[in-house]
Design a protein around this motif. Structure first.
Motif, PDB file in Angstrom:
ATOM      1  N   THR A 128      22.789  34.246  61.438  1.00  0.00           N
ATOM      2  CA  THR A 128      22.206  32.966  61.836  1.00  0.00           C
ATOM      3  C   THR A 128      21.353  32.375  60.717  1.00  0.00           C
ATOM      4  N   ARG A 129      21.592  31.099  60.461  1.00  0.00           N
ATOM      5  CA  ARG A 129      20.884  30.361  59.422  1.00  0.00           C
ATOM      6  C   ARG A 129      19.879  29.424  60.094  1.00  0.00           C
ATOM      7  N   TYR A 130      18.756  29.212  59.437  1.00  0.00           N
ATOM      8  CA  TYR A 130      17.690  28.385  60.002  1.00  0.00           C
ATOM      9  C   TYR A 130      17.325  27.267  59.032  1.00  0.00           C
ATOM     10  N   GLU A 137      23.843  28.330  63.491  1.00  0.00           N
ATOM     11  CA  GLU A 137      22.686  27.650  62.905  1.00  0.00           C
ATOM     12  C   GLU A 137      21.715  27.164  63.964  1.00  0.00           C
ATOM     13  N   CYS A 138      20.440  27.211  63.586  1.00  0.00           N
ATOM     14  CA  CYS A 138      19.359  26.634  64.393  1.00  0.00           C
ATOM     15  C   CYS A 138      18.550  25.717  63.484  1.00  0.00           C
ATOM     16  N   GLN A 139      18.404  24.460  63.896  1.00  0.00           N
ATOM     17  CA  GLN A 139      17.630  23.491  63.133  1.00  0.00           C
ATOM     18  C   GLN A 139      16.421  23.048  63.949  1.00  0.00           C
ATOM     19  N   TRP A 140      15.237  23.182  63.341  1.00  0.00           N
ATOM     20  CA  TRP A 140      14.042  22.576  63.922  1.00  0.00           C
ATOM     21  C   TRP A 140      14.056  21.095  63.556  1.00  0.00           C
ATOM     22  N   HIS A 168      15.232  31.740  67.206  1.00  0.00           N
ATOM     23  CA  HIS A 168      15.773  30.662  68.031  1.00  0.00           C
ATOM     24  C   HIS A 168      15.796  31.043  69.494  1.00  0.00           C
ATOM     25  N   THR A 199      14.887  21.760  69.020  1.00  0.00           N
ATOM     26  CA  THR A 199      15.789  22.494  68.126  1.00  0.00           C
ATOM     27  C   THR A 199      17.221  22.127  68.501  1.00  0.00           C
ATOM     28  N   TRP A 249      16.967  34.140  52.369  1.00  0.00           N
ATOM     29  CA  TRP A 249      16.975  33.711  53.761  1.00  0.00           C
ATOM     30  C   TRP A 249      16.957  34.947  54.662  1.00  0.00           C
ATOM     31  N   PRO A 293       8.460  26.611  59.898  1.00  0.00           N
ATOM     32  CA  PRO A 293       9.281  25.399  59.895  1.00  0.00           C
ATOM     33  C   PRO A 293       8.513  24.130  59.510  1.00  0.00           C
ATOM     34  N   THR A 337      21.151  23.764  68.092  1.00  0.00           N
ATOM     35  CA  THR A 337      21.860  25.005  67.792  1.00  0.00           C
ATOM     36  C   THR A 337      23.352  24.803  68.001  1.00  0.00           C
TER      37      THR A 337
END
Length: 338
Positions: A147-149, A249-252, A336, A228, A123, A200, A230
């Motif tokens: 930061t995790r994605y 964390e950031c999620q698409w 992000h 997104t 990652w 993504p 966060t």
């Protein structure tokens, strides 16, 4: 009797790290247990993560040669940790290899329970200008607090019948009872971590095949990126055995509308999902209130309700607070940031 969870309760469980400007006392208290992980470049230092004190201790105990190669510098007075401070000319590949040696050593020593979930997936970690500075084994990333994605997708159909006042029904998977993280909890239809240099959309297509048997051509045609999300999470024991780690964390987030006739349905494939159920909005609201959902997936589901007009400022008392905390500003650099 277990108290029922509100929308604010659910988002607060996920966006749990104190805001320095809103609650400085809580922020100062939690930071007594952490050092800031910073990246150093020609412009100075920029924070990129949070490290617990037991990680600092493990860094101090690493072999002298490896610490030298890592360019490790721990500043006790400023409570900061720098890697590669004394080796600015190392390449991305060299940095990734050296961090890999460190985390592999910790795994061999059984220094951290979270490393029992080793995935052999890299990652990304980013510097000031969103440049890739090194990559790290997925299972070890939480130890560095960077930061995790990831990607999350809700799959749904439109059908009006007497079972619900809404014309939406959502596919809800139950995680496998044997998963190392959040076993048997409810989840979004598709979710997964974003590996280094992975797009993504390509990630959600891959995960949709692996987790839900959804065909690639359906995904490419119908899956839509919608936002997104966060937040900064603090782990508990359900996150793989290591409580108290900080996960920015950031999620698409994607939506996938599937045919109402049932010609395309998600089905378990790789063993990570036990089953899929087609649920009404009311059923999901009850599940959320009972705390049956994996925490960050609950926030993704709540955001779906907001975007589809199920929750509005008129009917949801925590509407503004939810919108604020589900889209938190994360100061660490990375994709992000706009």
């Amino acid at each position: 009797m277990t108290p029922r969870l509100s929308t604010l309760d659910l988002v607060a469980k996920v966006d749990a790290f104190p805001y320095a400007d809103r609650d400085p006392e809580a922020y100062a208290q939690i930071m007594k247990s952490f050092y800031s992980f910073v990246w150093e470049d020609q412009q100075g230092q920029v924070p990129i993560g949070y490290m617990k004190l037991d990680v600092i201790d493990a860094l101090n105990k690493a072999p002298v040669t490896l610490k030298g190669q890592l360019g490790l510098h721990i500043d006790v007075s400023n409570r900061t940790v720098v890697l590669f401070r004394d080796a600015p000319h190392k390449t991305y590949e060299e940095r990734t290899r050296l961090v890999g040696e460190l985390t592999a050593l910790w795994r061999e020593q059984e220094a951290f329970a979270i490393l029992q979930s080793w995935r052999n997936e890299l990652w990304p970690v980013y510097g000031r200008n969103k440049e890739l500075v090194f990559s790290i084994e997925r299972a070890a990333m939480g130890l560095f607090g960077t930061t995790r994605y990831g990607v999350h997708m809700n799959a749904f159909i439109r059908r009006q019948d007497a079972s619900s006042k809404y014309d939406l029904k959502i596919w809800v998977p139950r995680r496998s009872a044997t998963k190392s993280t959040y076993p048997s909890m409810l989840d979004n239809a598709v979710a997964g971590g974003l590996m280094t240099n992975e797009d993504p959309f390509e990630c959600v297509i891959r995960e949709a095949d692996e987790e839900a048997s959804l065909p690639e051509h359906i995904m490419r045609k119908n899956a839509k990126e919608v936002c997104t999300i966060t937040y900064i999470y603090i782990t508990d024991e359900r996150a793989g055995g290591e409580a108290g780690l900080i996960y920015p964390e950031c999620q698409w987030v994607y939506d996938l509308e599937l045919p109402a006739d049932g010609s395309v349905v998600p089905e378990p494939k790789d063993g990570e999902v036990e089953s899929f159920s087609l649920c009404t909005v009311e059923e999901i609201q009850e599940q959320l209130a009972q705390g049956l959902w994996k925490p960050n997936c609950a926030v993704v589901m709540l955001d779906f309700f907001v975007r589809h007009g199920i929750y509005t400022p008129e009917n949801e008392p925590h509407y503004d607070a939810f919108r604020d905390r589900a889209h938190r500003h994360i100061v660490f650099p990375g994709p992000h940031q706009a």
